[in-house]
Design a protein around this motif. Structure first.
Motif: not given
Length: 355
Positions: A234-247
């Motif tokens: 999971x790649x979080x684009x534009x915002x920080x989301x703790x459940x993603x693998x990469x920010x």
């Protein structure tokens, strides 16, 4: 021809809808410029929001640094757009006279917008234009027809022709003006060529894009279980989301488009998260938020994609179901049909300009 929209927002959807609309209209043989409105209070409000998008939750320091870099990338991208000379947001009289000004897309008529709400320029007031038209304009989360009556209704009556992008906006125009506006596609769906020129983002492992912030507590675990089961990062684009693998909080506008193009799927609570999934024909799962429930919900209904809206009761099952298969052909057919009718609307609007 001028295009008046919210093109200076630190927001991927705002940037891309403005760019796609300008380049799409320009491709029809018109000389097109974005109206470069400026306001120091608006800029400060925009940048504060971009630095702390999760308010009232406090933004963590490492994410804040990424958001600062993101703002700089947006400011650089704005400079490359075809624009008029800057003028004050509340005084467009410095502009030359345009044959036509197209107002939209985005929430240009949202009187509840936290800093653009109530700016009369988006209702055409003071614009030096021989004709006014709207394309895919929206009232956003504003739903009160009674509050439009009077000054705002009078201004909307000055438009030669009106089109909107959602059912809420269509209803409001019908109630206050007694006319039925055309329902058209967001410019990113109508003119995807600009987006398609961006090379897809590539990684060693398959990934899905997470786009948005302040997701409900149940959404992250459902997304996490789906990704782990499928072996997808999971790649979080534009915002920080703790459940993603990469920010990737500092992604610029073209980085965003590249990520959407290279993703296996999209998980979002933003309108243009869904739009970019549709542009790239990617499976997507979305959830509604208070601010975006109207426009995001209307988009899925308009395209027969309601099943992509995930509910908390069966979140894990729904996420797995909607992301397991390619985008439904029926959704793609609806987009094609709306693209045809949107093209016809624009041909009608532009005919006098092209002569």
């Amino acid at each position: 021809m001028g295009v008046l929209t919210l093109h200076r927002c630190i927001n991927y959807g705002s940037y891309w809808q403005a760019r796609c609309l300008v380049e799409g209209l320009d491709g029809a043989g018109n000389e097109v410029r974005l109206l470069e409105h400026r306001s120091s209070p608006v800029d400060r409000a925009e940048w504060r929001c971009a630095l702390q998008p999760e308010l009232p939750a406090v933004t963590r320091p490492d994410a804040r640094a990424g958001y600062s870099r993101k703002i700089r990338k947006f400011l650089e991208a704005f400079e490359a757009l075809p624009r008029t000379e800057p003028f004050p947001l509340d005084d467009p009289t410095e502009l030359d006279v345009f044959d036509l000004v197209v107002v939209g897309s985005d929430e240009v008529w949202n009187l509840h917008h936290p800093w653009y709400g109530g700016s009369s320029i988006f209702y055409g007031e003071g614009l030096p234009a021989r004709r006014l038209a709207s394309y895919a304009a929206s009232f956003g989360n504003f739903t009160a027809a009674d509050l439009l009556k009077g000054r705002w209704t009078d201004r909307l009556g000055d438009f030669s022709v009106i089109s909107v992008r959602d059912y809420n906006s269509k209803r409001l125009i019908e109630e206050v003006l007694g006319i039925t506006p055309a329902l058209v596609l967001d410019p990113c769906l109508q003119f995807p060529e600009s987006i398609e020129t961006v090379a897809p983002h590539e990684t060693d492992a398959p990934f899905a894009v997470v786009y948005g912030h302040s997701f409900p507590a149940w959404f992250g675990p459902a997304a996490r279980r789906w990704a782990d089961h499928r072996g997808i990062r999971l790649l979080s684009v534009g915002y920080h989301n703790d459940f993603a693998d990469r920010q990737w909080p500092d992604a610029g506008p073209e980085d965003f488009a590249a990520a959407m193009g290279g993703a296996e799927a999209v998980l979002t609570n933003f309108f243009h998260g869904c739009v970019f999934a549709l542009v790239n024909e990617k499976p997507f799962a979305c959830t509604l938020s208070d601010y975006r429930s109207s426009k995001l919900g209307d988009l899925t209904v308009m395209l027969g994609a309601e099943h992509h809206v995930v509910a908390p009761a069966e979140a894990e099952k729904q996420v797995d179901t909607v992301l397991a298969e390619p985008l439904s052909p029926s959704i793609i057919r609806r987009i094609a049909g709306l693209r045809h009718s949107s093209e016809a609307f624009l041909a009608h609007v532009l005919a006098p300009v092209s002569v």
